[in-house]
Write a protein that holds these residues in place. Structure first.
Motif, PDB file in Angstrom:
ATOM      1  N   GLY A  54      38.545  45.148  55.553  1.00 16.90           N
ATOM      2  CA  GLY A  54      37.501  45.383  56.539  1.00 16.90           C
ATOM      3  C   GLY A  54      36.260  44.533  56.410  1.00 16.90           C
ATOM      4  N   ILE A  55      36.219  43.633  55.431  1.00 12.28           N
ATOM      5  CA  ILE A  55      35.110  42.684  55.315  1.00 12.28           C
ATOM      6  C   ILE A  55      35.392  41.524  56.268  1.00 12.28           C
ATOM      7  CG2 ILE A  55      33.819  41.187  53.726  1.00 12.28           C
ATOM      8  CD1 ILE A  55      34.813  43.006  51.440  1.00 12.28           C
ATOM      9  N   GLN A  56      34.336  40.905  56.802  1.00 10.66           N
ATOM     10  CA  GLN A  56      34.499  39.789  57.737  1.00 10.66           C
ATOM     11  C   GLN A  56      34.130  38.475  57.049  1.00 10.66           C
ATOM     12  OE1 GLN A  56      35.933  40.070  60.486  1.00 10.66           O
ATOM     13  NE2 GLN A  56      35.479  41.996  61.481  1.00 10.66           N
ATOM     14  N   PRO A  57      35.106  37.776  56.444  1.00  9.04           N
ATOM     15  CA  PRO A  57      34.792  36.502  55.785  1.00  9.04           C
ATOM     16  C   PRO A  57      34.673  35.352  56.779  1.00  9.04           C
ATOM     17  CG  PRO A  57      37.116  36.995  55.511  1.00  9.04           C
ATOM     18  CD  PRO A  57      36.514  38.156  56.265  1.00  9.04           C
ATOM     19  N   VAL A  58      33.718  34.470  56.510  1.00  7.46           N
ATOM     20  CA  VAL A  58      33.579  33.216  57.241  1.00  7.46           C
ATOM     21  C   VAL A  58      33.561  32.113  56.187  1.00  7.46           C
ATOM     22  CG1 VAL A  58      32.120  31.823  58.757  1.00  7.46           C
ATOM     23  CG2 VAL A  58      32.273  34.303  59.113  1.00  7.46           C
ATOM     24  N   VAL A  59      34.445  31.139  56.316  1.00  2.00           N
ATOM     25  CA  VAL A  59      34.604  30.107  55.291  1.00  2.00           C
ATOM     26  C   VAL A  59      34.003  28.789  55.776  1.00  2.00           C
ATOM     27  CG1 VAL A  59      36.250  28.826  53.861  1.00  2.00           C
ATOM     28  CG2 VAL A  59      36.729  31.218  54.495  1.00  2.00           C
ATOM     29  N   ILE A  60      33.109  28.220  54.968  1.00  2.00           N
ATOM     30  CA  ILE A  60      32.539  26.898  55.231  1.00  2.00           C
ATOM     31  C   ILE A  60      33.044  25.961  54.137  1.00  2.00           C
ATOM     32  CG2 ILE A  60      30.432  25.610  55.742  1.00  2.00           C
ATOM     33  CD1 ILE A  60      30.724  28.286  57.313  1.00  2.00           C
ATOM     34  N   HIS A  61      33.517  24.796  54.516  1.00  2.00           N
ATOM     35  CA  HIS A  61      34.022  23.880  53.497  1.00  2.00           C
ATOM     36  C   HIS A  61      33.453  22.481  53.663  1.00  2.00           C
ATOM     37  CE1 HIS A  61      36.727  21.498  56.071  1.00  2.00           C
ATOM     38  NE2 HIS A  61      36.951  22.622  56.725  1.00  2.00           N
ATOM     39  N   GLY A  62      33.346  21.808  52.532  1.00  2.00           N
ATOM     40  CA  GLY A  62      33.079  20.387  52.520  1.00  2.00           C
ATOM     41  C   GLY A  62      34.394  19.674  52.279  1.00  2.00           C
ATOM     42  N   GLY A  63      34.310  18.580  51.562  1.00  2.00           N
ATOM     43  CA  GLY A  63      35.524  17.824  51.246  1.00  2.00           C
ATOM     44  C   GLY A  63      35.182  16.487  50.630  1.00  2.00           C
ATOM     45  N   ILE A 163      39.937  34.623  60.702  1.00  2.00           N
ATOM     46  CA  ILE A 163      38.981  34.150  59.702  1.00  2.00           C
ATOM     47  C   ILE A 163      38.519  32.767  60.154  1.00  2.00           C
ATOM     48  CG2 ILE A 163      38.641  33.461  57.295  1.00  2.00           C
ATOM     49  CD1 ILE A 163      41.033  35.357  56.613  1.00  2.00           C
ATOM     50  N   PRO A 164      37.252  32.593  60.537  1.00  2.00           N
ATOM     51  CA  PRO A 164      36.772  31.258  60.904  1.00  2.00           C
ATOM     52  C   PRO A 164      36.712  30.349  59.677  1.00  2.00           C
ATOM     53  CG  PRO A 164      35.324  32.985  61.772  1.00  2.00           C
ATOM     54  CD  PRO A 164      36.223  33.630  60.763  1.00  2.00           C
ATOM     55  N   VAL A 165      37.231  29.135  59.818  1.00  2.00           N
ATOM     56  CA  VAL A 165      37.198  28.131  58.749  1.00  2.00           C
ATOM     57  C   VAL A 165      36.493  26.909  59.337  1.00  2.00           C
ATOM     58  CG1 VAL A 165      38.568  26.711  57.187  1.00  2.00           C
ATOM     59  CG2 VAL A 165      39.362  29.005  57.797  1.00  2.00           C
ATOM     60  N   ILE A 166      35.325  26.568  58.796  1.00  2.00           N
ATOM     61  CA  ILE A 166      34.432  25.617  59.456  1.00  2.00           C
ATOM     62  C   ILE A 166      34.182  24.387  58.594  1.00  2.00           C
ATOM     63  CG2 ILE A 166      32.150  25.344  60.522  1.00  2.00           C
ATOM     64  CD1 ILE A 166      32.152  28.520  60.615  1.00  2.00           C
ATOM     65  N   GLY A 167      34.478  23.222  59.143  1.00  2.00           N
ATOM     66  CA  GLY A 167      34.154  21.955  58.490  1.00  2.00           C
ATOM     67  C   GLY A 167      32.714  21.568  58.768  1.00  2.00           C
ATOM     68  N   SER A 168      32.033  21.040  57.765  1.00  2.00           N
ATOM     69  CA  SER A 168      30.580  20.834  57.846  1.00  2.00           C
ATOM     70  C   SER A 168      30.202  19.492  58.472  1.00  2.00           C
ATOM     71  CB  SER A 168      29.938  20.964  56.461  1.00  2.00           C
ATOM     72  OG  SER A 168      30.553  20.077  55.542  1.00  2.00           O
ATOM     73  N   VAL A 169      30.579  19.325  59.739  1.00  2.00           N
ATOM     74  CA  VAL A 169      30.107  18.210  60.557  1.00  2.00           C
ATOM     75  C   VAL A 169      29.498  18.799  61.823  1.00  2.00           C
ATOM     76  CG1 VAL A 169      31.621  16.392  59.710  1.00  2.00           C
ATOM     77  CG2 VAL A 169      32.443  17.930  61.484  1.00  2.00           C
ATOM     78  N   ALA A 170      28.538  18.086  62.423  1.00  2.00           N
ATOM     79  CA  ALA A 170      27.786  18.645  63.547  1.00  2.00           C
ATOM     80  C   ALA A 170      27.671  17.656  64.681  1.00  2.00           C
ATOM     81  CB  ALA A 170      26.393  19.069  63.075  1.00  2.00           C
ATOM     82  N   LEU A 171      27.332  18.182  65.846  1.00  2.00           N
ATOM     83  CA  LEU A 171      27.121  17.387  67.049  1.00  2.00           C
ATOM     84  C   LEU A 171      25.626  17.132  67.228  1.00  2.00           C
ATOM     85  CD1 LEU A 171      28.500  16.234  69.653  1.00  2.00           C
ATOM     86  CD2 LEU A 171      28.024  18.457  70.720  1.00  2.00           C
ATOM     87  N   GLY A 172      25.276  15.905  67.622  1.00  2.00           N
ATOM     88  CA  GLY A 172      23.873  15.573  67.843  1.00  2.00           C
ATOM     89  C   GLY A 172      23.262  16.407  68.955  1.00  2.00           C
ATOM     90  N   GLU A 173      21.967  16.693  68.840  1.00  2.00           N
ATOM     91  CA  GLU A 173      21.260  17.518  69.824  1.00  2.00           C
ATOM     92  C   GLU A 173      21.302  16.927  71.223  1.00  2.00           C
ATOM     93  OE1 GLU A 173      17.293  17.881  68.260  1.00  2.00           O
ATOM     94  OE2 GLU A 173      17.596  19.994  67.810  1.00  2.00           O
TER      95      GLU A 173
END
Length: 284
Positions: A54-63, A163-173
């Protein structure tokens, strides 16, 4: 262990499971826990178990190691300035390919093959992470500073059982430029935006220690007002400083507690979350 000891462990975990039920826990996944196949499997099992209870994990990863390995294969050198990767036009293409592609999908596949449900994302998906160029004394190229997080897609994923698995790259504003984001910073920003109960940073050290050469000097709990003095006394130093800064920022922005734990220990996440003693440093 006999049956009674097994039962005692489960009973000890019960109040923690109850207190965390339905709460969001953001896990920054990296270091040895990402490189070692054995440790990778135990981390994934911990994350799936969190979801099951019942916990809601969100995973952020580098590489970082994967990026460096790929750059080496094409004859490019990795350059770091104050711990951040200098990211030129060629490098940002590699960063996007490795983080949003191979590493992200490998983790999704591992979760799925272990019985979990995962949704692989990066900052460009649904404008999840927007960023602007990080301004420092030394130009770091396409390294970004997060300006906004769109939590809608994460909430939809979690409520749908993923479970969201998120790579740490972003879009410019204001353009289509892609930015490389430090994974610790990314995890702290997402935890803050989600008002997560906990932020967990998996590292290659036991936590904050008063003597960095003696693991028995681990500081188990650390309150915000104590951070400044420990930094001035050179107890918090080197690579630990940016990690502590991320934890402090997250807590000031509404995250209840942040944990720096040793990802080299099997099932370190469960030991920190569901036991009386814990194994790392908890900042609150």
């Amino acid at each position: 262990m006999n049956h009674s000891e097994h039962a005692s462990i489960l009973v000890q975990a019960l109040p923690y499971i109850q207190s965390l039920y339905g709460k969001i826990v953001v896990v920054k996944y990296g270091g040895n826990a990402m490189i070692s196949e054995e440790l990778r499997e135990t981390v994934i099992n911990d994350i799936i178990l969190m979801k099951c209870i019942g916990i809601q994990p969100v995973v952020i990863h580098g590489g970082g190691p994967d990026i460096s390995n790929f750059l080496n294969k094409i004859g490019e050198e990795s350059t770091f300035i104050n711990g951040l990767r200098y990211t030129d036009e060629n490098t940002i293409d590699i960063v996007q390919m490795v983080l949003a592609g191979k590493v992200n999908k490998d983790l999704v596949t591992l979760i799925e093959s272990s019985g979990g449900k995962a949704l692989g994302l990066c900052g460009m998906d649904g404008s999840l992470i927007k960023a602007k160029k990080l301004k420092k004394e030394v130009d770091l190229g396409y390294v970004g500073e997060i300006s906004s997080i769109n939590t809608d897609i994460l909430n939809i994923a979690m409520s749908s059982g993923y479970i969201p698995v998120i790579g740490s790259v972003a879009l410019g504003e204001e353009n289509n430029q892609i930015y490389n984001i430090n994974a610790d910073t990314c995890a702290a920003k997402i935890a803050s935006a989600l008002k997560a109960e906990k932020l967990i940073l998996l590292t290659n050290v036991p936590g904050v220690m008063s003597d960095s050469s003696n693991k028995n000097t681990l500081i188990s709990t650390l309150r915000l007002h104590e951070v400044k003095k420990l930094t001035m006394d050179n107890i918090i130093k080197g690579g630990m400083i940016p990690k502590i800064d991320c934890c402090v920022e997250a807590i000031r922005m509404g995250v209840k507690k942040a944990h720096i734990i040793d990802g080299r220990i099997k099932h370190s996440i469960l030991l920190e979350l569901l036991s009386n003693e814990g194994i790392g440093t908890m900042i609150y």
